[in-house]
Design a protein around this motif. Structure first.
Motif, PDB file in Angstrom:
ATOM      1  N   MET A   1       0.856  -1.196   0.000  1.00 40.40           N
ATOM      2  CA  MET A   1       0.000   0.000   0.000  1.00 40.40           C
ATOM      3  C   MET A   1       0.886   1.238   0.000  1.00 40.40           C
ATOM      4  O   MET A   1       1.669   1.448   0.928  1.00 40.40           O
ATOM      5  CB  MET A   1      -0.926   0.013   1.227  1.00 40.40           C
ATOM      6  N   ASP A   2       0.805   2.040  -1.066  1.00 43.39           N
ATOM      7  CA  ASP A   2       1.617   3.249  -1.130  1.00 43.39           C
ATOM      8  C   ASP A   2       0.778   4.454  -0.720  1.00 43.39           C
ATOM      9  O   ASP A   2      -0.381   4.329  -0.302  1.00 43.39           O
ATOM     10  CB  ASP A   2       2.227   3.428  -2.526  1.00 43.39           C
ATOM     11  N   THR A   4      -0.597   6.856  -2.457  1.00 39.77           N
ATOM     12  CA  THR A   4      -1.809   7.046  -3.261  1.00 39.77           C
ATOM     13  C   THR A   4      -2.928   6.126  -2.779  1.00 39.77           C
ATOM     14  O   THR A   4      -4.095   6.523  -2.684  1.00 39.77           O
ATOM     15  CB  THR A   4      -1.511   6.780  -4.750  1.00 39.77           C
ATOM     16  N   ASP A   5      -2.560   4.876  -2.451  1.00 41.18           N
ATOM     17  CA  ASP A   5      -3.560   3.936  -1.929  1.00 41.18           C
ATOM     18  C   ASP A   5      -4.159   4.453  -0.620  1.00 41.18           C
ATOM     19  O   ASP A   5      -5.365   4.302  -0.371  1.00 41.18           O
ATOM     20  CB  ASP A   5      -2.920   2.556  -1.675  1.00 41.18           C
ATOM     21  N   MET A   6      -3.330   5.058   0.207  1.00 39.09           N
ATOM     22  CA  MET A   6      -3.818   5.591   1.487  1.00 39.09           C
ATOM     23  C   MET A   6      -4.848   6.696   1.259  1.00 39.09           C
ATOM     24  O   MET A   6      -5.867   6.759   1.954  1.00 39.09           O
ATOM     25  CB  MET A   6      -2.646   6.131   2.308  1.00 39.09           C
ATOM     26  N   GLN A   8      -6.707   7.117  -1.458  1.00 44.37           N
ATOM     27  CA  GLN A   8      -7.919   6.496  -2.017  1.00 44.37           C
ATOM     28  C   GLN A   8      -8.748   5.834  -0.926  1.00 44.37           C
ATOM     29  O   GLN A   8      -9.979   5.940  -0.914  1.00 44.37           O
ATOM     30  CB  GLN A   8      -7.527   5.466  -3.078  1.00 44.37           C
ATOM     31  N   ARG A   9      -8.083   5.174  -0.001  1.00 45.78           N
ATOM     32  CA  ARG A   9      -8.805   4.500   1.079  1.00 45.78           C
ATOM     33  C   ARG A   9      -9.472   5.502   2.010  1.00 45.78           C
ATOM     34  O   ARG A   9     -10.598   5.277   2.480  1.00 45.78           O
ATOM     35  CB  ARG A   9      -7.841   3.606   1.857  1.00 45.78           C
ATOM     36  N   SER A  12     -12.608   6.853   0.275  1.00 44.45           N
ATOM     37  CA  SER A  12     -13.728   5.907   0.183  1.00 44.45           C
ATOM     38  C   SER A  12     -14.219   5.418   1.545  1.00 44.45           C
ATOM     39  O   SER A  12     -15.414   5.161   1.719  1.00 44.45           O
ATOM     40  CB  SER A  12     -13.321   4.697  -0.669  1.00 44.45           C
ATOM     41  N   LEU A  33      -7.379  13.347  -7.372  1.00 40.22           N
ATOM     42  CA  LEU A  33      -7.519  12.503  -6.180  1.00 40.22           C
ATOM     43  C   LEU A  33      -7.268  13.320  -4.908  1.00 40.22           C
ATOM     44  O   LEU A  33      -7.942  13.135  -3.889  1.00 40.22           O
ATOM     45  CB  LEU A  33      -6.550  11.325  -6.248  1.00 40.22           C
TER      46      LEU A  33
END
Length: 345
Positions: A1-2, A4-6, A8-9, A12, A33
């Motif tokens: 998890m990078d 950007t993933d953090m 996005q999470r 959402s 984003l």
């Protein structure tokens, strides 16, 4: 998890914190984003402030859309214009304004320059500039162009700091030269510093193995007697290479290519210091220089086909506006008449 993933999470599934004030700095540089993240954070923020300048939105290639910022601050009644520059002098301000006046998509704004008149001059090449003194920032549109200019600076024997790359001399070579000079002056080195010198000396395999063994033995003696810093000196190095190195210049001992040797000698003779916090000459692309400043700025108008034919003249104007406004006193615009592609304003 990078990272950007953090984000996005969080967008959402996350829960925004309760905030009295949310300040979004450099807001013109946010990608979609990141705007989604801000929207979530605004849900529980009492007051929200955006700080930014659409004229400096130069990261479209990363997905930034300048209009996203413009749309957020469209209400003129809620906008506060910072109408005084504390960097840009008058003549540079005039040049920069000529660029922004030709933009189609922007918030119309005016700000005052400093009282200093500054200076604006035009040149055909870097050779026309006296770079021997003063603080300089040399700005190029792309890394490809910066590489060419770097070669010209080295050809003139000028030391420079390349944004993102470091000094124009490799750290390995530079440290070896410095440390060998200390040895010749009678100083001792620690094991690590001494080995940096040793690895730059060209010897055969057998001599290399014997030298490595001597260093290991000397380090163990120093460890046993807590005198390691006093054990690595010129006498030991002379013993390892099997010849007297007293009063030998570094360029006769260290394995440095002839071209690099001439360059380093020129740099050392110039008296320029390797000061990473305040390098005298900085070579950079305009994008990497954003936020920086210098007394003297050399701005190259040379560009590339990709930049000049992308169909977004405003994007190019914003880039060169940022480049021009890095100058605190003197802006030197370099218009290479031989360049096939260049910024036309």
């Amino acid at each position: 998890m990078d990272f950007t993933d953090m984000i996005q999470r969080f967008v959402s599934e996350g829960e925004a914190p309760f905030l009295d004030v949310l300040i979004v700095d450099e807001a013109q540089d946010l990608v979609p984003l990141q705007w989604d993240m801000i929207d979530r954070m605004e849900e529980r923020a009492t007051d929200v402030f955006y700080a930014g300048d659409d004229d400096q939105a130069i990261y479209e290639w990363m997905g930034v859309e300048p209009y996203d910022f413009i749309e957020r601050v469209h209400d003129a009644d809620k906008r506060v214009l910072l109408d005084q520059s504390y960097r840009v002098p008058q003549r540079v301000h005039q040049y920069a304004t000529q660029i922004t006046d030709r933009m189609f998509t922007r918030i119309a704004k005016k700000y005052e320059p400093r009282e200093s008149a500054g200076d604006l001059s035009y040149h055909f090449s870097l050779d026309e500039l006296d770079l021997e003194e003063g603080q300089w920032m040399v700005l190029c549109r792309t890394n490809y162009i910066a590489n060419k200019i770097g070669g010209q600076l080295k050809g003139r024997g000028l030391l420079y700091w390349r944004a993102g790359n470091g000094w124009s001399v490799s750290n390995k070579t530079l440290e070896a030269v410095r440390n060998f000079t200390r040895l010749v002056k009678g100083q001792s080195l620690g094991r690590t510093e001494f080995q940096e010198v040793w690895t730059m000396i060209k010897v055969d395999r057998a001599t290399r193995r014997q030298g490595n063994k001597l260093i290991k033995e000397r380090a163990q003696i120093g460890f046993d007697f807590e005198e390691q810093s006093e054990k690595f000196d010129l006498e030991l190095l002379s013993q390892m290479v099997k010849r007297d190195l007293t009063d030998k210049p570094w360029y006769e001992v260290l394995d440095v290519q002839a071209k690099e040797r001439v360059y380093i000698t020129s740099v050392l003779n110039s008296g320029d210091k390797f000061d990473e916090e305040n390098p005298r000459i900085v070579l950079s692309t305009i994008h990497k220089a954003k936020g920086g400043e210098a007394e003297n700025v050399a701005l190259f108008l040379e560009s590339t086909k990709a930049c000049c034919t992308m169909g977004d003249p405003d994007g190019e104007r914003r880039v060169f506006y940022v480049g021009a406004t890095r100058a605190k006193e003197n802006l030197h615009v370099i218009d290479n008449h031989e360049a096939k592609w260049k910024f036309e304003g």
